[in-house]
Design a protein around this motif. Structure first.
Motif, short mmCIF file in Angstrom:
data_model
loop_
_atom_site.label_atom_id
_atom_site.label_comp_id
_atom_site.label_asym_id
_atom_site.label_seq_id
_atom_site.Cartn_x
_atom_site.Cartn_y
_atom_site.Cartn_z
N TRP A 54 33.94 44.80 44.62
CA TRP A 54 32.97 43.82 44.13
C TRP A 54 31.78 43.71 45.08
O TRP A 54 31.93 43.85 46.29
CB TRP A 54 33.65 42.45 43.99
CG TRP A 54 34.98 42.56 43.32
CD1 TRP A 54 36.20 42.52 43.92
CD2 TRP A 54 35.24 42.79 41.94
NE1 TRP A 54 37.20 42.70 43.00
CE2 TRP A 54 36.64 42.88 41.77
CE3 TRP A 54 34.43 42.94 40.82
CZ2 TRP A 54 37.24 43.10 40.55
CZ3 TRP A 54 35.02 43.16 39.60
CH2 TRP A 54 36.41 43.24 39.46
N VAL A 108 29.72 40.86 44.75
CA VAL A 108 29.52 39.42 44.96
C VAL A 108 30.58 38.66 44.15
O VAL A 108 31.03 39.12 43.09
CB VAL A 108 28.09 38.99 44.54
CG1 VAL A 108 27.85 39.27 43.06
CG2 VAL A 108 27.84 37.53 44.86
N VAL A 109 30.98 37.50 44.66
CA VAL A 109 31.89 36.61 43.96
C VAL A 109 31.18 35.28 43.72
O VAL A 109 30.59 34.72 44.66
CB VAL A 109 33.19 36.36 44.76
CG1 VAL A 109 34.07 35.34 44.05
CG2 VAL A 109 33.95 37.66 44.98
N LEU A 121 32.14 31.61 42.91
CA LEU A 121 33.39 30.84 43.00
C LEU A 121 33.16 29.36 42.74
O LEU A 121 32.39 28.70 43.46
CB LEU A 121 34.00 31.04 44.40
CG LEU A 121 35.26 30.25 44.73
CD1 LEU A 121 36.44 30.75 43.91
CD2 LEU A 121 35.57 30.36 46.23
N TRP A 156 39.98 28.74 48.63
CA TRP A 156 39.89 30.09 48.09
C TRP A 156 38.77 30.89 48.76
O TRP A 156 38.85 32.13 48.83
CB TRP A 156 39.71 30.03 46.58
CG TRP A 156 40.97 29.61 45.89
CD1 TRP A 156 41.23 28.44 45.25
CD2 TRP A 156 42.19 30.37 45.82
NE1 TRP A 156 42.52 28.41 44.79
CE2 TRP A 156 43.14 29.59 45.12
CE3 TRP A 156 42.57 31.62 46.28
CZ2 TRP A 156 44.43 30.02 44.87
CZ3 TRP A 156 43.87 32.06 46.04
CH2 TRP A 156 44.79 31.28 45.34
N LEU A 157 37.76 30.21 49.25
CA LEU A 157 36.74 30.91 50.05
C LEU A 157 37.39 31.54 51.28
O LEU A 157 37.14 32.71 51.61
CB LEU A 157 35.65 29.92 50.47
CG LEU A 157 34.67 30.41 51.55
CD1 LEU A 157 33.84 31.58 51.03
CD2 LEU A 157 33.76 29.26 52.00
N ILE A 181 39.49 34.58 50.29
CA ILE A 181 38.64 35.75 50.02
C ILE A 181 38.20 36.39 51.32
O ILE A 181 38.24 37.62 51.48
CB ILE A 181 37.42 35.35 49.17
CG1 ILE A 181 37.87 34.90 47.78
CG2 ILE A 181 36.43 36.51 49.07
CD1 ILE A 181 36.75 34.30 46.94
N LYS A 182 37.80 35.57 52.27
CA LYS A 182 37.29 36.09 53.54
C LYS A 182 38.40 36.75 54.37
O LYS A 182 38.12 37.65 55.16
CB LYS A 182 36.63 34.96 54.34
CG LYS A 182 35.29 34.51 53.75
CD LYS A 182 34.31 35.68 53.71
CE LYS A 182 32.99 35.32 53.11
NZ LYS A 182 32.05 36.45 53.11
N VAL A 213 30.15 35.55 48.99
CA VAL A 213 30.70 34.55 48.08
C VAL A 213 29.64 33.48 47.85
O VAL A 213 29.15 32.87 48.80
CB VAL A 213 31.98 33.90 48.64
CG1 VAL A 213 32.50 32.84 47.67
CG2 VAL A 213 33.05 34.96 48.90
N LEU A 240 29.02 29.91 46.10
CA LEU A 240 29.78 28.77 45.61
C LEU A 240 29.07 28.14 44.41
O LEU A 240 27.85 28.04 44.37
CB LEU A 240 29.97 27.74 46.71
CG LEU A 240 30.74 28.22 47.95
CD1 LEU A 240 30.77 27.12 49.01
CD2 LEU A 240 32.16 28.63 47.58
N ALA A 299 30.48 31.22 53.28
CA ALA A 299 29.83 31.47 52.00
C ALA A 299 28.40 31.95 52.22
O ALA A 299 27.77 31.62 53.23
CB ALA A 299 29.83 30.22 51.13
N SER A 349 25.22 42.94 49.93
CA SER A 349 26.50 43.64 49.92
C SER A 349 26.30 45.14 49.85
O SER A 349 26.96 45.91 50.54
CB SER A 349 27.35 43.18 48.74
OG SER A 349 28.55 43.91 48.65
#
Length: 453
Positions: free
Chosen positions: A50, A52-53, A55, A72-73, A76-77, A85, A87, A105, A129
């Motif tokens: 991926w 980017v996320v 969230l 959840w951040l 993910i990290k 990420v 938010l 984030a 990214s």
């Protein structure tokens, strides 16, 4: 239009929001994957690449503290430290979003969002990214590991597979023995590899044995090993599969094919957690995680005296049943598109798409061979295709004829038999079938669904 910016993963518990974002972002990202719940995030991150996320910060109804998003951040990290990420937060949670940026984030977006601002924020994060990824030698950008790796587990969106996924997430981290059942072609070995990848034993390769291919005379040598000189051609000591799987997972495929008289030897090794090589008397301790699979009905085999009941209890601490493709029709087209992408790359062909007729034909086929049959059908179609679209005529899908049809006793049975015969006569060409029967394609689709053809 500018080149699309890789793949985006969106996690939000509002299906309306997910749909709106898919429509908005489809022109900007190559692949958009959505999750209604963050529970499966760890395995999703492992199977995809991926850029980017996006969230959401709240998932539990009635709780709006934003702490779930921060949790959840952090998860993910842990798994993907360099993954941006963004938010997704309500106006009242801006302070928490700022805290999220301090904790890793990349940015945040406030609901209700401004379309232009949201797109710019996500594209900027994805661009960052791309730059980080391209700086790593040999690392491809804008790709999806799941489409590049033939044996990556694809969970899909069907409720049955999502329930299975949640159970797998719970049991994979344990050492409990697991029995995987399901029809041929559903991906039992693939699921075994996913379980191993999620387990604490993942640093060692999983060891696989096809029990249906092991000859009776070599059963003990293959599984338990042998000593030099213990039989003809035993020219050196050799470790068996149990020893090779030490500190890892041992996958015994087609366990239902193991002859009854050999099942006791397997049971003894599992119970004692030790094996004895052929030609030796010294027990060797084993430390394995056992995963078995079969397409046979083991309880029925026990009732018939074909499978040991005590062995079934030993291997069946956790039972995982993979649904057939007929039970998860919503996954047929997404799987098809993944196979198309993979085979276009494999055979160095330009990207192709399905026609509407091809989609309808694939959706109506019963897929008794499950995912394996679908995969082979797509590979053949991609190889033959000479243009940008895969028409339904490229999919010559044989239909199973298990038993001779009995005399029809009702009008519905007569109609069902006539449709089946015409499908076989026209080689599955739905347009030709509809024309020959004197009905519209839509009427044909409706009748096929009604009769489960």
């Amino acid at each position: 239009m500018a080149k699309k910016s890789g793949n985006i993963l969106i996690v939000d518990d509002n299906r309306g929001v997910l749909t709106a974002l898919q429509l908005l972002l489809k022109s900007y990202f190559e692949q958009i994957t959505t999750l209604f719940s963050p529970v499966t995030l760890p395995s999703v991150l492992r199977e995809g690449d991926w850029q980017v996320v996006l969230l959401d910060m709240n998932f539990t109804s009635g709780i709006n503290t934003g702490n779930e998003g921060l949790y959840w951040l952090h998860e993910i990290k842990k798994l993907r430290p360099a993954l941006p990420v963004v938010l997704f937060t309500a106006y009242a949670d801006i302070d928490l979003a700022v805290r999220g940026i301090k904790e890793g984030a990349t940015d945040f977006i406030v609901k209700p969002w401004d379309n232009q601002k949201l797109v710019e924020t996500l594209l900027n994060a994805a661009s960052a990214s791309h730059k980080k990824t391209s700086a790593i030698p040999g690392k491809a950008t804008g790709s999806n590991n799941a489409s590049m790796t033939p044996h990556a587990m694809y969970w899909g969106e069907s409720p049955a597979m999502q329930r299975l996924r949640l159970l797998v997430e719970k049991v994979a981290v344990t050492d409990a023995n697991i029995l995987i059942t399901g029809e041929n072609g559903t991906g039992k070995e693939m699921l075994a590899r996913e379980i191993h990848a999620l387990s604490p034993r993942h640093k060692q390769d999983m060891v696989s044995v096809d029990m249906g291919a092991v000859t009776e005379s070599l059963f003990e040598s293959e599984l338990f090993g042998h000593m030099k000189g213990s039989f003809t051609d035993a020219h050196a000591d050799r470790a068996g599969k149990f020893e090779a799987a030490s500190h890892s997972s041992l996958f015994l495929d087609e366990i239902g094919n193991l002859p009854y008289h050999l099942q006791a030897k397997l049971l003894t090794a599992i119970q004692r957690r030790s094996i004895v090589r052929v030609g030796s008397n010294a027990p060797i301790p084993i430390d394995i995680r056992l995963i078995c699979a079969t397409n046979r009905d083991l309880p029925e085999m026990v009732a018939k005296g074909e499978f040991r009941e005590d062995l079934l209890y030993r291997i069946n601490t956790i039972h995982l049943e993979i649904p057939s493709l007929r039970e998860r029709p919503e996954d047929i087209i997404p799987l098809t598109e993944r196979f198309i992408s993979r085979f276009c790359k494999q055979y160095d062909k330009a990207p192709v798409k399905l026609t509407d007729g091809a989609r309808e034909k694939l959706m109506l086929h019963p897929w008794y061979g499950n995912i394996r049959e679908l995969e082979h059908a797509i590979e053949k179609a991609v190889i033959i295709c000479d243009n940008a679209f895969l028409p339904e005529e490229l999919f010559q899908l044989p239909r199973r004829t298990n038993v001779a049809e009995t005399a029809a006793s009702t009008l519905e049975e007569m109609e069902m038999q006539m449709i089946r015969k015409t499908l076989d006569k026209c080689n599955g060409n739905l347009s030709a079938v509809a024309a020959q029967l004197g009905i519209t394609r839509q009427t044909l689709y409706n009748k096929m669904k009604k009769y489960g053809i």
